[in-house]
Design an enzyme around this catalytic site. Sequence first.
Site, short mmCIF file in Angstrom:
data_model
loop_
_atom_site.label_atom_id
_atom_site.label_comp_id
_atom_site.label_asym_id
_atom_site.label_seq_id
_atom_site.Cartn_x
_atom_site.Cartn_y
_atom_site.Cartn_z
N CYS A 177 26.07 -28.24 46.90
CA CYS A 177 24.79 -28.87 46.59
C CYS A 177 24.28 -29.54 47.87
O CYS A 177 24.87 -29.35 48.94
CB CYS A 177 24.93 -29.87 45.44
N THR A 178 23.24 -30.32 47.77
CA THR A 178 22.57 -30.83 48.97
C THR A 178 23.49 -31.69 49.83
O THR A 178 23.76 -31.38 50.99
CB THR A 178 21.31 -31.64 48.60
#
Length: 296
Positions: free
Chosen positions: A192-193
């Site tokens: 994810c980010t």
Amino acid sequence: MATPKIVLFYAFTPLADPEAIRLWQRDLGEALGLRGRLIISKDGVNGTLGGDVRALKKWSRSFRSYVPFADADIKWSEGTGLDAEGRSLDFPKLSVKVRDEIVSFGAPGELKVDERGVIGGGTRLTPEALHELVDERGDDVVFFDGRNALEAQIGRFRGAVVPDTETTRDFVELLDSGAYDDLKGKPVVTYCTGGIRCEVLSSLMTARGFGEVYQLEGGIVRYGEKYGDDGLWEGSLYVFDRRGSIDFSEHAQIVGECVGCGAATKRTANCPDLSCRAQFVVCADCESVPCAAHAA
């Protein structure tokens, strides 16, 4: 000279008094002229802040002075600019709130944390260790995107599985439906980010019988800092501020396709129909075109 910066950070740790942490962070942020968003719960803190680099360094020293946050991973990136008062142009205001979850999977009762972080999460992989795993296991490695589907449209790991999710809360239903049970015998790397969503997602997958689950430590941000666009990542990184997205190099691929004309683009925009809250990938020429649900 004022220098705009943005910090992305989180820490999973038991907090006895989230409201006290909220007041501290609100007052500190206001005193330093910072803008951004912080979410606090009994399980920790998650946030992103923008401002002048000197103010953010003062914030960082204060934040880390609290023992439970001493080892928090704080990621720095370039901001767009500052206004005449030295406040970030990337956020409209400072928002500091207490919530049941610091990342909203809709499963607060499942998450367990202690002073070392999330209990039962996936094995952590540094960017270097990720490459070692891929070198060793090849195509058996499954990249599993832990973000919303829109984010993956403009950038993702090569060959990644991208669940059809509009919000993070959709993941629990998809996992419980058995839609990805075929991956339970494979090495699955969640990403994810900045790493926070995969802390939770990997623990949810492990609890549902996925036998070999990993999480990319530091998320796409740390991977991009190490390998830029010369590794396994393709495209731009979606970010939740006025920048819209960031690239890791000048030769970043454009993998997004405009919903209006199909042109290559990394731009995202809200549907122009005021009754619609959808966001989609769209080039500048087609920005005024309603999304599919309102095209008629």
